[in-house]
Design an enzyme around this catalytic site. Sequence first.
Site, short mmCIF file in Angstrom:
data_model
loop_
_atom_site.label_atom_id
_atom_site.label_comp_id
_atom_site.label_asym_id
_atom_site.label_seq_id
_atom_site.Cartn_x
_atom_site.Cartn_y
_atom_site.Cartn_z
N LYS A 1 -16.12 -91.59 41.97
CA LYS A 1 -15.44 -92.88 42.19
C LYS A 1 -14.01 -93.06 41.53
O LYS A 1 -13.40 -93.53 41.76
CB LYS A 1 -16.67 -93.69 41.89
CG LYS A 1 -17.56 -93.80 43.03
CD LYS A 1 -18.66 -94.83 42.61
CE LYS A 1 -19.65 -94.36 41.72
NZ LYS A 1 -20.78 -95.34 41.39
N ARG B 1 -25.66 -81.79 43.51
CA ARG B 1 -24.64 -83.01 44.43
C ARG B 1 -23.97 -82.39 45.55
O ARG B 1 -23.92 -81.15 45.70
CB ARG B 1 -23.47 -83.23 43.27
CG ARG B 1 -23.92 -83.81 42.05
CD ARG B 1 -22.53 -83.74 41.40
NE ARG B 1 -21.78 -84.95 41.61
CZ ARG B 1 -21.87 -86.29 41.21
NH1 ARG B 1 -22.81 -86.39 40.40
NH2 ARG B 1 -21.10 -87.21 41.67
N GLU C 1 -24.03 -97.43 40.67
CA GLU C 1 -23.62 -98.10 39.48
C GLU C 1 -22.36 -98.91 40.50
O GLU C 1 -21.73 -98.38 41.32
CB GLU C 1 -22.68 -97.32 38.62
CG GLU C 1 -21.93 -98.03 37.64
CD GLU C 1 -21.55 -97.45 36.50
OE1 GLU C 1 -21.57 -96.15 36.45
OE2 GLU C 1 -20.79 -98.09 35.72
P1 ATP Z 1 -19.50 -90.70 40.89
O1 ATP Z 1 -19.48 -89.39 40.24
O2 ATP Z 1 -19.00 -90.70 42.26
O3 ATP Z 1 -19.13 -91.85 40.13
P2 ATP Z 1 -22.22 -91.46 40.01
O4 ATP Z 1 -23.22 -90.37 40.11
O5 ATP Z 1 -21.67 -91.83 38.89
O6 ATP Z 1 -20.95 -90.76 41.03
P3 ATP Z 1 -23.72 -93.39 40.96
O7 ATP Z 1 -23.35 -94.72 41.54
O8 ATP Z 1 -24.26 -93.32 39.59
O9 ATP Z 1 -22.61 -92.56 41.07
O10 ATP Z 1 -24.83 -92.65 41.89
C1 ATP Z 1 -25.86 -93.41 42.53
C2 ATP Z 1 -26.81 -92.27 43.15
O11 ATP Z 1 -26.14 -91.35 43.89
C3 ATP Z 1 -27.37 -91.29 41.83
O12 ATP Z 1 -28.60 -91.06 41.99
C4 ATP Z 1 -26.55 -90.23 42.04
O13 ATP Z 1 -26.86 -89.01 41.48
C5 ATP Z 1 -26.28 -90.14 43.43
N1 ATP Z 1 -24.95 -89.26 43.80
C6 ATP Z 1 -23.64 -89.49 43.32
N2 ATP Z 1 -23.01 -88.65 43.93
C7 ATP Z 1 -23.59 -87.81 44.53
C8 ATP Z 1 -23.27 -86.48 45.51
N3 ATP Z 1 -22.03 -86.23 45.30
N4 ATP Z 1 -24.13 -85.84 45.88
C9 ATP Z 1 -25.42 -86.43 45.91
N5 ATP Z 1 -25.73 -87.43 45.06
C10 ATP Z 1 -24.85 -88.18 44.56
MG MG Z 2 -23.72 -92.49 37.78
#
Ligand code: ATP
Ligand code: MG
Length: 557
Positions: A271, A261, A35
């Site tokens: 984020k 994760r 995102e």
């Molecule tokens: P955040 O909690 O940092 O906002 P998010 O999951 O909302 O993380 P996205 O931009 O939606 O962030 O993530 C893009 C991809 O990266 C998704 O497939 C997500 O599952 C993966 N991802 C995000 N954070 C992690 C992590 N800590 N470890 C492994 N994969 C991750």
């Molecule tokens: Mg997300």
Amino acid sequence: MAENAPRASNFIRKIIDQDLASGKHQGVHTRFPPEPNGYLHIGHAKSIVLNFGIAEDYQGQCNLRFDDTNPLKESVEYINSIKRDVQWLGYEWEGKPRFSSDYFQALHGFAIELIEKGLAYVDFSSQDDMRTLRGTLKEKGTNSPFRDTSVEENLQHFADMTAGKYKEGECSLRAKIDMSSPFMCMRDPVIYRVRHVHHHQTGDTWCVYPMYDFTHCISDALEGITHSLCTLEFQDNRRLYDWVLDNISIDCHPQQIEFSRLNLEYTVMSKRKLNELVVEGHVEGWNDPRMPTIAGLRRRGYTPGSLREFAHRIGVTKMDNQVEMGILEACIRDDLNEHAPRAMAVLDPIKVVIENFPEGETETLQAANHPNNPDMGEREVPFTRELYIEREDFRESANKKFKRLVLGKEVRLRNAYVIKAERFETDAEGLVTTVYCTYDADTLGKDPADGRKVKGVIHWVSAAHGVNAEIRLYDRLFQVPNPAAEEVFADALNPNSLQVVQGFVEPSIANAAPETGFQFERTGYFCVDSEFAKEGKLVFNRTVELRDSWAKMDQGE
Ligand code: ATP
Ligand code: MG
């Protein structure tokens, strides 16, 4: 290097192997779906290496898709940073970057299909009522009074929603699934909501926006994704992922597979929290070298290969865990130990005057750029009467364990001669300012002719030719291993995470390009800062220390 070793298998690769063997799929197509509401962090790097790495190893494809259904928090700055970071990590996405918003029209059509099938309805309940009716993990939910509205009315209401007749929060489109499901996400989830906001890709075309769970599975299917890899918090949502695809007219049905994760000790990985650190000024920006962002790690001196290697070392499982910082640091240390040229820099200088070396003269010495790799060549190092050495490398007296410069004793200057400390001067506070020495001109590249043993070697920089540089020494950003668990995570910030010192570096590296990494002999791995370089200022960031100080800490040393 380990990077070229065959990949360790993991449960996801096993599923893919089976799918290919059984003929379920002829090839592999994955996607990385960030995102654009922040910079990518090291957790994303795990996901990137997994998705792009699998595509690479199976000769498949991986898409980059911006999951942009929440325009308020998203921006083009983030889109650009994400593209840059993925490419820097060494990956190429298939075709152009995609956007979930590319599919807004198609998604809207699928929403209408669900309404027509009696599987979605427009709910005018207030947010509070919806929350109450949803029930809890222990109590079943209750059907909304709008659940049984006719298909015709629902079509009209959705058309009105789309045409902008309703205010935000006035109504939403919900999937009609099961208010008694043990999975909360199946209790008639909202799939479209009213949002009167401008979108960075679609402008003012839409005032209704699809929700993530509805969008994601359809976007995957439209792109022909075979395996949709996501983190464990989406485990329950897999029911909804499958329900949506089972109930609309679409041929492709990707398989969602969840993995754990990445959590890294002494830092935060959400984020929202990282954004808070930036907005509240706790760090200098998203690319502050203390941030666990890819941009921050890059500026700190991490290489793409070291981050890929890290992802491989931690592996992929379904087990939640917290990875030690030492594992990440070992990856960059191994990389730089092998590839970074050596150089000399003095971080806390005191002066050495070599009294039997002629004033105003410069002798040009040669020094190997790497002790074990002659292919990396040599550089010239100027030797002069006045030098800088490290304050901690001189003592008036010391026991035998101190293999550095001691008054009346000898030490070797790295890449140069043996010197002997004859006397020294201090300032008003008693701090050493200058050590007066003599040098043995017959010791360049060889031991003293009379068989004297000189054990210690210290680094130095010519005072006449050394270049002044700001050197930034970083420590962990937080004081506790799991700051996210603190009531106010920012209270756990380490007040000493950055120490700025003024030092001297040898002239050969004065014009090194931004991000170039070096081993400063005996002091650590450093790289040229890219932001300050734009201002024409020579600044080095300490990437990592020579040895694992974390492990030492754990042993109580
Ligand atoms: P955040 O909690 O940092 O906002 P998010 O999951 O909302 O993380 P996205 O931009 O939606 O962030 O993530 C893009 C991809 O990266 C998704 O497939 C997500 O599952 C993966 N991802 C995000 N954070 C992690 C992590 N800590 N470890 C492994 N994969 C991750
Ligand atoms: Mg997300």
